[in-house]
Motif scaffolding. Structure first.
Motif, PDB file in Angstrom:
ATOM      1  N   HIS A 171       0.839  -1.189   0.000  1.00 22.06           N
ATOM      2  CA  HIS A 171       0.000   0.000   0.000  1.00 22.06           C
ATOM      3  C   HIS A 171       0.880   1.247   0.000  1.00 22.06           C
ATOM      4  O   HIS A 171       2.084   1.190   0.260  1.00 22.06           O
ATOM      5  CB  HIS A 171      -0.953   0.007   1.192  1.00 22.06           C
ATOM      6  N   ALA A 172       0.266   2.399  -0.293  1.00 21.24           N
ATOM      7  CA  ALA A 172       1.006   3.654  -0.435  1.00 21.24           C
ATOM      8  C   ALA A 172       0.717   4.638   0.696  1.00 21.24           C
ATOM      9  O   ALA A 172       1.061   5.813   0.594  1.00 21.24           O
ATOM     10  CB  ALA A 172       0.663   4.298  -1.777  1.00 21.24           C
ATOM     11  N   TRP A 173       0.124   4.182   1.797  1.00 15.98           N
ATOM     12  CA  TRP A 173      -0.287   5.090   2.861  1.00 15.98           C
ATOM     13  C   TRP A 173       0.882   5.524   3.738  1.00 15.98           C
ATOM     14  O   TRP A 173       1.745   4.716   4.102  1.00 15.98           O
ATOM     15  CB  TRP A 173      -1.348   4.446   3.749  1.00 15.98           C
ATOM     16  N   ARG A 174       0.873   6.795   4.097  1.00 21.84           N
ATOM     17  CA  ARG A 174       1.774   7.349   5.096  1.00 21.84           C
ATOM     18  C   ARG A 174       0.948   7.833   6.273  1.00 21.84           C
ATOM     19  O   ARG A 174      -0.128   8.421   6.105  1.00 21.84           O
ATOM     20  CB  ARG A 174       2.544   8.545   4.538  1.00 21.84           C
ATOM     21  N   PRO A 175       1.435   7.646   7.506  1.00 19.22           N
ATOM     22  CA  PRO A 175       0.760   8.268   8.648  1.00 19.22           C
ATOM     23  C   PRO A 175       0.910   9.781   8.569  1.00 19.22           C
ATOM     24  O   PRO A 175       1.848  10.297   7.951  1.00 19.22           O
ATOM     25  CB  PRO A 175       1.510   7.692   9.853  1.00 19.22           C
ATOM     26  N   SER A 176      -0.015  10.492   9.181  1.00 15.60           N
ATOM     27  CA  SER A 176       0.075  11.950   9.205  1.00 15.60           C
ATOM     28  C   SER A 176       1.337  12.379   9.935  1.00 15.60           C
ATOM     29  O   SER A 176       1.800  11.703  10.863  1.00 15.60           O
ATOM     30  CB  SER A 176      -1.162  12.535   9.880  1.00 15.60           C
ATOM     31  N   HIS A 177       1.891  13.516   9.541  1.00 15.43           N
ATOM     32  CA  HIS A 177       3.146  13.951  10.136  1.00 15.43           C
ATOM     33  C   HIS A 177       3.421  15.412   9.822  1.00 15.43           C
ATOM     34  O   HIS A 177       2.861  15.987   8.884  1.00 15.43           O
ATOM     35  CB  HIS A 177       4.323  13.102   9.636  1.00 15.43           C
ATOM     36  N   LEU A 178       4.297  15.998  10.612  1.00 15.88           N
ATOM     37  CA  LEU A 178       4.866  17.314  10.366  1.00 15.88           C
ATOM     38  C   LEU A 178       6.327  17.132   9.979  1.00 15.88           C
ATOM     39  O   LEU A 178       7.082  16.447  10.677  1.00 15.88           O
ATOM     40  CB  LEU A 178       4.786  18.192  11.618  1.00 15.88           C
TER      41      LEU A 178
END
Length: 288
Positions: A207-214
Motif C-alpha cells: 500500500h502507499a499510505w503514510r501516517p500523518s506527520h509534520l
C-alpha cells in the motif's frame, strides 16, 4: 580489454581509478560498482529487465520538478532514505527521518508564536517546544523549517487550490531555543503512485499510505542539521508507513488545549476553536 569477462570486469573497472581519486569517492563508488555487478550476476539480469530499469530512472527524471522529486520518493519506498537516517542518527539525539519529495525552498519566515492556520480547514493545533543541545541547553538562532499537508492530504504544489507556501514556514529560535506555531492537524495520505515509485509499490502488492506527520528541518551554527518528521501517537498507519519513516522518539501526543494555558506570543490564541489541541515536542541536535 579484449579478453575481459564477467568474472574480471568488476576488478578491471575498479583498478581504472587514477592515483588522485579521493579515497572516500573510491570507497563509496567502488562498493556501489561491486554490489551492482553482484546484483546483476545474482539475478541473471536480462536485457529487457535492464532496459526497464533505465526506463524507470528516465521517468523519474521526467516527473521530477521543483515541487516533487521522484528520485527521493524512490529512495523512500525502497527503504534507502530511512536506512541512511538510521545509520547517521546518534542515539542520544532526535532521530532523522525522511525528507520526502515535497520540500520547497524559500518558505516564509514567521516569528515564534506565528500562525499557519489562515483559511485552512481542519483540527487546529498549537505545536511548540525547545531546540536543545545534548547537554539540554537551549540553542539560540536555530532555523526551523516546517511543512505539512492540508486537510485533504495534499501539499501545496500538489494542489492548485492551495496558495503558494500554504502550511510551510521558517522560524528562528531566540535565546530560550523555543519555537511555537499554530497550524492544523495533518492527515494520513497516499504517496503519489503515478510514477516509478508507484509502479514498484503496485508490482509488489504494497500500500502507499503514510501516517500523518509534520516535516522539520532544523539548522544551527555548530550543530549537525536535522531532517526529520513527527507523527501523532493515534495515527492508524503509525506501524504501516509506506516509507519506513516512523521512529519511537518521533511520536507526538496531542492533548486538549486551553487558551489560558497558551503563552502570550501565540498569535492565533484568540481565534482558536474551542476544541483545539496542543503538542509539546523538543528537538536535540548533535554537534557538527
Amino acid at each position: 580489454m579484449r579478453n575481459v569477462t564477467s568474472e574480471t570486469l568488476t576488478d578491471l573497472l575498479l583498478n581504472l581509478s587514477g592515483p588522485d581519486t579521493d579515497p572516500r569517492v573510491q570507497e563509496v563508488l567502488g562498493a556501489l560498482v561491486k554490489h551492482l555487478h553482484a546484483f546483476a550476476t545474482e539475478v541473471g539480469l536480462t536485457h529487457s529487465e535492464w532496459r526497464k530499469g533505465l526506463e524507470l530512472l528516465t521517468r523519474a527524471g521526467e516527473i521530477s520538478d521543483a515541487e516533487r522529486n521522484e528520485f527521493v520518493l524512490l529512495s523512500d519506498v525502497l527503504g534507502l532514505s530511512s536506512l541512511v537516517d538510521m545509520i547517521n542518527s546518534p542515539d542520544d539525539c532526535t532521530s532523522s527521518s525522511v525528507l520526502g519529495p515535497f520540500h520547497v525552498l524559500g518558505a516564509p519566515q514567521l516569528p515564534v508564536g506565528g500562525d499557519l492556520i489562515g483559511d485552512n480547514a481542519g483540527q487546529q493545533v498549537v505545536v511548540q517546544g525547545v531546540v536543545r543541545d545534548q547537554a539540554g541547553a537551549p540553542i539560540e538562532g536555530a532555523v526551523i523549517e516546517l511543512w505539512q499537508t492540508a486537510d485533504n492530504g495534499l501539499y501545496s504544489g500538489q494542489d492548485a487550490t492551495q496558495p503558494d507556501y500554504n502550511l510551510r514556514m521558517a522560524m528562528t529560535t531566540g535565546a530560550d531555543g523555543r519555537y511555537a506555531v499554530s497550524t492544523i492537524r495533518p492527515t494520513p495520505y497516499l504517496v503519489p503512485t503515478d510514477g516509478p515509485a508507484g509502479d514498484i509499490l503496485n508490482a509488489t502488492g504494497r500500500h502507499a499510505w503514510r501516517p500523518s506527520h509534520l516535516h522539520f528541518i532544523i539548522e544551527a551554527a555548530g550543530y549537525r542539521s536535522l531532517v526529520t518528521e513527527v507523527f501523532p501517537s493515534d495515527d492508524p498507519y503509525l506501524d504501516e508507513d509506506a516509507v519506513f519513516g516512523v521512529r519511537e522518539d518521533l511520536v507526538m501526543e496531542f492533548q486538549p488545549g486551553t487558551r489560558a494555558a497558551l503563552p502570550a506570543d501565540i498569535e492565533a490564541r484568540d481565534r482558536l476553536d474551542e476544541g483545539f489541541s496542543s503538542v509539546e515536542f523538543d528537538f536535540v541536535l548533535p554537534p557538527a
